[in-house]
Structures are given as C-alpha cells and as structure tokens.
Scaffold this active site. Structure first.
Site, PDB file in Angstrom:
ATOM      1  N   ASP A   1       5.371  -8.803  -9.220  1.00  0.00           N
ATOM      2  CA  ASP A   1       5.840  -7.677  -8.402  1.00  0.00           C
ATOM      3  C   ASP A   1       7.346  -7.431  -8.570  1.00  0.00           C
ATOM      4  O   ASP A   1       8.128  -7.681  -7.671  1.00  0.00           O
ATOM      5  CB  ASP A   1       5.498  -7.968  -6.935  1.00  0.00           C
ATOM      6  CG  ASP A   1       5.535  -6.706  -6.081  1.00  0.00           C
ATOM      7  OD1 ASP A   1       6.076  -5.685  -6.538  1.00  0.00           O
ATOM      8  OD2 ASP A   1       5.022  -6.758  -4.936  1.00  0.00           O
TER       9      ASP A   1
ATOM     10  N   SER B   1      11.148  -7.225   1.215  1.00  0.00           N
ATOM     11  CA  SER B   1      10.622  -7.120  -0.135  1.00  0.00           C
ATOM     12  C   SER B   1      11.740  -6.832  -1.101  1.00  0.00           C
ATOM     13  O   SER B   1      12.582  -5.975  -0.848  1.00  0.00           O
ATOM     14  CB  SER B   1       9.586  -6.014  -0.215  1.00  0.00           C
ATOM     15  OG  SER B   1       8.354  -6.526   0.137  1.00  0.00           O
TER      16      SER B   1
ATOM     17  N   HIS C   1       6.517  -2.840  -6.046  1.00  0.00           N
ATOM     18  CA  HIS C   1       6.027  -1.964  -4.971  1.00  0.00           C
ATOM     19  C   HIS C   1       7.167  -1.222  -4.281  1.00  0.00           C
ATOM     20  O   HIS C   1       6.917  -0.248  -3.585  1.00  0.00           O
ATOM     21  CB  HIS C   1       5.107  -2.714  -3.992  1.00  0.00           C
ATOM     22  CG  HIS C   1       5.779  -3.557  -2.955  1.00  0.00           C
ATOM     23  ND1 HIS C   1       5.934  -4.927  -3.081  1.00  0.00           N
ATOM     24  CD2 HIS C   1       6.320  -3.251  -1.766  1.00  0.00           C
ATOM     25  CE1 HIS C   1       6.530  -5.403  -2.017  1.00  0.00           C
ATOM     26  NE2 HIS C   1       6.790  -4.406  -1.194  1.00  0.00           N
TER      27      HIS C   1
END
Ligand code: ARG
Ligand code: ASP
Length: 689
Positions: free
Chosen positions: A221, A624, A84
């Site tokens: 991810d 992230s 992402h």
C-alpha cells in the site's frame, strides 16, 4: 513487598508506563514522554523529534491532501504515502486505455511526473499553546455562545498574525481536551505535488476489501509523489519552471528490518478519536449507530459488487466509491465487536460510579447524570441525522441535482460540469440504491422522523419502486447532454425536477426539524464534556492524558508485536512474499497478482521478502501514510491500517489486540525495483545501514 509495589506504581504513573502503548502525544510536549520512549529503546532526543529552531523529524512529515500523512525521503522532495491515499489522483489520470490503477505508473524521469490539481501537502511550522490568548476577555459568567464568540475573535487575530509571517501559510487554532486547552498550528502548504510512481492495484491494493482491516496482510500500500516549489523553495501553483522542493529534513531509510519487540514510532495525523466520552455515547455507538450504518452499507455494497463484477468499466468507475463505502463498513463491524468484547460500556459505568463518588461536593457533582440526560435527549434525533446521511445522501443523482442547481444559482453564466460526474456514474447502481435506501428509511424511521414530502410521495406512488421508476424517467439529471446545456434560465423548471425536489424536501426537513435539535444538544454536550474532561484529569492527577485526535500531528510509540485474535490463535507480526504466493489466485480479483511477481518469485530466493508488519502504536484514520520509525529514527515502514479486532481503539485501546499495520519499507524498495524498474529513485534516497 508492599513498599516495592508502591514505588513501582508511582514510577509507572510518572512515566506513563501504566498506559502500555496507548496514546497519541503532542510533538511539542514530547519532552514529557521522551523518558519513557528512551526507556523503551528510542535513541533520539526530544529536540530531534520536534523543534522549532532546528531541523527535526517533524519537518519530514506532512499532512497529505485532506486526510492522510506522508513523509519526505530525499532532499529533492520525494514523498511516500499509501496507495489508498494517492488512489483518487491515480484514478483521475486513468482511463480504460491508460489504466494506471490496474497497471501501475512509473515516471522514468522528472519530465514524466504527473501534476495533480487540488493536491496539497502541509508542513507543520510550529505548534504552541495559546489558551490564555484565546480566552482573553472571557469570564465564567458568560454563556457558551458568548464564550464561542470570544474564542472566534481571539483565534481570528492569532491566525491572521501567524499567516502574515510568510508565504503560503495556513494557521488554525484547535481545541484540545474538549476546549480546556487551545493550540495554534501554523502550516506551510505546497500545492505542486506530482505523481512519481504507483504499483498496480494488484500489489497496492492486494487483498482489496477482503483483506482490508485484517491480518495476515500482504498489501503493497504505497505511492510515490514529489513536491515542487518555486525557485526560492516557496509554495507555488503548478508550473514547468518549478523545481523539486528542498526539505529541512528527510528520513533515512533502514533496510535492517524488524522483529518482535523492536521499538516503533509513528509520526502522523490521526483524525478523530473519543477516548474520554461517557458510557452513554459508547453505548449509542455500539448498539445503535454502528449496527444501523453497517446494515445500510451492506445493501449498497451488494448492489455495487453485482455490477462491478459484471463489467470492467463499471469496476473502474466505482472502485474508489466502493472502497470508501466498504472501508467504514468494515471498520464499524470491528469497532462494535471490540467494544462489546472489552465491555467498554460496563467499564465506563464502573468508572463513572467512582467518579461520581469522588465528585460529591465538588463542581463535578451530578455532571455524569447531566451528560447522560443530554445524550438521551439528543440520540433519537442524531439517529435520524445519521440515517438521513447514510440513505438519502447516498443516492448520487440527488446530490448531483443539488450541485448543478447551486452552481447555476451562484453564477448565472456558469455551465454545469457534467463531465466529471458522468465519468464515474452508472445509473443502474444508483436506481437500485435508491430503492434499497428509501425502503430502509421507510421501514426503520419512526413516523415522527419522516418528512411530509416522503410520506406524500409514497402514498401517491404506492411503493418506493414505482416512485423511483417515475423519478428516473422524468428527471433531467441523468442526461449528460441535457445537463451540459442547462443555463440559469432553466432554474425555474429545475426546481420542479423530481430529483431536485426530493433532495430539497429532505434538506428542508433536515435543517428545520433535525439539525437544530442535534446542534443544540451537541453544544450542551460539548460544554458538559469540557467539564467532564477537566474532572477526569482532576480525579486522576497522576495519569498522563493525551488529547483526542483532531488531525493534528502526533507521536505514537510502541513496539513490533503479534497478537491473539481469538482463543487458541496467535498471529505472528511479520508477513512475507511467500504469503502473497499462497494467496495468489487468478480467479479471485482481490488475489490476482501480476504475472511479473509470479515470475520473480519462481526464480527463487524471495520467500523471506518482508511485506508487512504489526505493532502496538496507537493510530487512527488519518495516520495512513505515516512514517514508521525505528529506535535510531530511520524509516522502517509506512503505516496504512489497523487490525479489525482492534478498531475500537478510537474509543478504547486494548493493548492485547490493538495493532497498527505497516508496509515494510523493504517491500516498497523491492516493488519499485523489480516491478517498476524505477530503481533510479534510490539514487536520491539515503540508506542508513
Ligand atoms: N482500512 C484502511 C484505512 O482505513 C485502508 C483503506 C483503503 N483500502 C481499502 N481496501 N478500502 O483507511
Ligand atoms: N487506513 C486508515 C487511514 O486511511 C488508518 C487507520 O484507520 O488505521 O488513515
């Protein structure tokens, strides 16, 4: 007995054990935490974590783009981050014919790696406290404005001097603890960063927005990039002559896996938290801000979903926009619930009563009441500001109109770049969004917070819908060919275009009637918060205070742990491929895995293939892509999310339910090998065990 208890308490506050795993600590001050980290299992030294003089783990961590973290895993600049985080870049290389979002992308050798305009990675060179230098010349009789200007001038000098130390450097002075302390951060910025690999979205975004912020999670991810440098290993613009970057340090990869209780350490760049604000601010967040933003985004998401479900082309166009809208929407729901469940407002009020009592006769007397009054003054205006940015600013054609006009104003010879806007624009979505947002603005804003222009137009047309029909009929900004042909000679007529006119009228209202009030109140709040922060530290001198996040590098340590999401339920901390197969459903977009994955699973032996795990690290947006490191300092995972029940951790950390979610590094290896057939990449990695 009492004696023992006292000494345990003293020990707890000294080492910070009382904080459980809460906290995002400054690497440069990690020597203050290293004792606690080692007591919890960490085997490395403070110097291994952060050092200016020798290579340390910090040299293998980067700020990726403008808001994620990444880590280096080879001495040839190979970098891991989240899918992402790379999403926008993967999307830019994608089209219906070459859909790397859908099918994945794997460079089979270096020549196939794809350059990404605008993507940079920043390596922290050093951080150092500069409070005295920044406040040089300041004295207490100065106003806040004068103080700001002292800080600006002094910081400017520090930044300039730091940037002259080398090539490609960026420096900034950041306020910590609400401006009670200042730190200089010096980064080296590399700007040739190429895409090496990304799994198909059905793996990299498996579970989509349905599973986002949730456990059990099975999202692969990750995406893989490589940093390039010039022949001297220095930053350079993209060039065929560039060579893979040689890092000072890179992470070894551990394939040992994780189990409940294992030490975990997340090294990354959390963006923003507010752990020390007073009850009024938390109350506003949970009772006004979150609910209103959630309601507005629900409307936008419903509109987007309807058209995305009907067309694959629209799905590609809006995938990134939709994910962005949905992400905060879901987070706010968890945050609102979490704050209410933790009774954070009441807890803060109780704390404030104790603080007030202690503050009597000190410089902090009356401070909390003063802060409360400032919030009460600001919040109605702040609410209007938030409402404006979630409604008017959500209508794409309006911002586009303003962008085109300001391009033409800035550079009279410029031709507007309509291509990139229209590539991802679907007018029916925008039209419906216009109606939904403007109707909400009309029904939810107090009359005194409505621009005159808005009231006039509504009176003129009788309804938002009629206004919308006419605006979209008359505006030039929906017509790609016409927009492309615009020149500065058209500016006069563009000022009268209904889309531009609306945007402009709202901007004028916002900058004249709303923003100045909010800004002024915020300046006072900032000042009072500086005192309040210092007051809290004086009130609890034995407590270890970590500074609120501000996208600077932090250390968060904890351990692998499950949690109880609700009474009678327990979530185990590890998920496996078996769970992906259980969720697999070709009928549901978010759960439709690649056939290749089904086939591999069908061969047997992969039930226990680890996919994701939970831990107690205190992380936030910006973390992230952060490396998750084990007790030996080796890479065991990539952080990518938190659990929904714990998203209030930006405001209040509950050790019972606040969990970060990481990709198990072994799933990355599995996908690179079995799905990407790109195991040649393992040759440059270093495996620890
Ligand atoms: N919730 C994670 C974070 O805040 C992941 C967001 C991207 N994923 C998504 N499905 N929208 O950024
Ligand atoms: N998913 C977030 C990010 O993109 C991480 C988080 O908020 O926990 O940084």
């Amino acid at each position: 007995m009492k004696r023992i208890l006292l000494s345990i308490l003293a020990l707890a506050s000294f080492t910070g054990i009382a904080l459980a795993d809460e906290g995002m600590w400054l690497p440069a001050l990690i020597s203050q935490r290293i004792g606690d980290m080692q007591a919890k299992g960490f085997k490395l030294s403070a110097e291994d974590v952060y050092s200016v003089n020798q290579a340390s783990l910090k040299d293998a961590v980067v700020l990726f783009g403008g808001g994620c973290t990444g880590e280096i895993v080879s001495d040839e600049g190979l970098l891991l981050t989240n899918h992402h985080c790379g999403y926008g870049f993967i999307q830019r290389h994608s089209s219906v014919e070459h859909d790397y979002l859908k099918d994945g992308f794997w460079a089979m050798d270096r020549s196939q790696e794809l350059p990404n305009r605008g993507l940079t990675v920043s390596f922290l060179q050093r951080m150092e406290e500069v409070t005295d230098q920044v406040l040089k010349g300041y004295d207490k009789s100065m106003t806040e404005l004068q103080r700001d200007s002292v800080i600006r001038v002094n910081s400017g000098e520090l930044v300039r001097a730091a940037m002259e130390e080398g090539k490609g450097l960026r420096a900034s002075v950041e306020a910590l603890y609400y401006g009670n302390q200042y730190f200089l951060f010096v980064y080296k910025i590399y700007r040739d960063v190429r895409l090496v690999g990304a799994p198909p979205s059905s793996i990299g975004k498996f579970g989509g927005d349905t599973d986002n912020w949730m456990w059990p999670r099975h999202t692969g991810d990750f995406s893989i990039f490589r940093i390039y440098a010039d022949k001297d290993n220095e930053p350079a613009d993209y060039s065929e002559d560039n060579v893979p970057y040689k890092p000072r340090r890179f992470f070894k990869i551990s394939r040992k896996g994780v189990k409940e209780g294992d030490f975990t350490f997340v090294y990354g760049c959390p963006g923003s938290t507010k752990e020390y604000v007073m009850s009024e601010e938390v109350k506003y967040t949970a009772e006004v801000s979150d609910p209103q933003k959630i309601a507005l985004r629900t409307k936008r998401l419903d509109i987007q979903k309807k058209y995305m479900n009907a067309s694959q082309a629209v799905r590609i166009q809006y995938s990134s926009k939709n994910a962005g809208v949905s992400n905060a929407w879901k987070k706010w729901q968890g945050e609102e619930k979490g704050i209410k469940k933790m009774k954070t407002v009441a807890a803060k009020q109780a704390f404030e009563r104790k603080f007030n009592k202690w503050a009597e006769g000190t410089e902090y007397e009356g401070l909390v009441d003063k802060l409360g009054a400032l919030y009460a003054e600001r919040n109605p205006y702040f609410r209007a500001q938030e409402y404006y940015s979630e409604t008017v600013r959500a209508i794409e054609i309006l911002s586009f109109a303003s962008g085109v006009v300001s391009t033409l104003e800035r550079d009279r010879s410029a031709a507007p770049n309509a291509e990139s806007f229209f590539k991802d624009y679907y007018q029916p979505i925008d039209e419906e969004t216009f109606v939904a947002m403007m109707e909400a603005f009309d029904s939810q804003m107090e009359d005194r917070f409505k621009p005159e222009y808005f009231k006039e137009k509504l009176a003129e047309y009788g309804s938002v819908k009629a206004w919308k029909d006419d605006l979209f009929k008359k505006t030039v900004f929906t017509d790609k060919a016409k927009v492309s042909a615009l020149t500065s000679a058209d500016l006069e007529s563009l000022y009268e275009d209904p889309a531009y006119e609306l945007y402009n009228a709202f901007m004028a209202w916002f900058y004249e009637d709303i923003r100045p009030v909010v800004d002024e109140a915020n300046a006072k709040i900032r000042l009072a918060n500086r005192d309040y922060m210092r007051g809290q530290m004086a009130f609890e001198p034995d407590k270890a205070f970590y500074p609120d996040a501000n996208l600077t590098l932090r250390v968060a340590y904890g351990h692998v742990a499950g949690y109880h999401p609700a009474d009678g339920m327990y979530y185990a901390p590890v998920s496996t491929l078996k769970g992906i197969i259980e969720k697999d459903n070709p009928e549901i977009f978010d759960y439709n895995i690649p056939q290749a994955l089904r086939d591999i699973y069908a061969q047997g032996g992969h039930d226990d293939q680890a996919v994701c795990f939970l831990a107690t690290n205190h992380t936030s947006g910006g973390n992230s892509g952060s490396p998750v490191i084990n007790a030996d300092g080796n890479l065991i995972g990539i952080n990518f999310d938190r659990v929904w029940e714990g998203t209030m951790s930006d405001i209040a950390f509950d050790p019972e339910v606040c969990r970060n979610i990481s990709l198990d590094i072994r799933y990355l290896l599995f996908v690179v090998d079995k799905i990407g057939h790109a195991s040649y990449l393992f040759d440059e990695m270093d495996f620890a065990d």
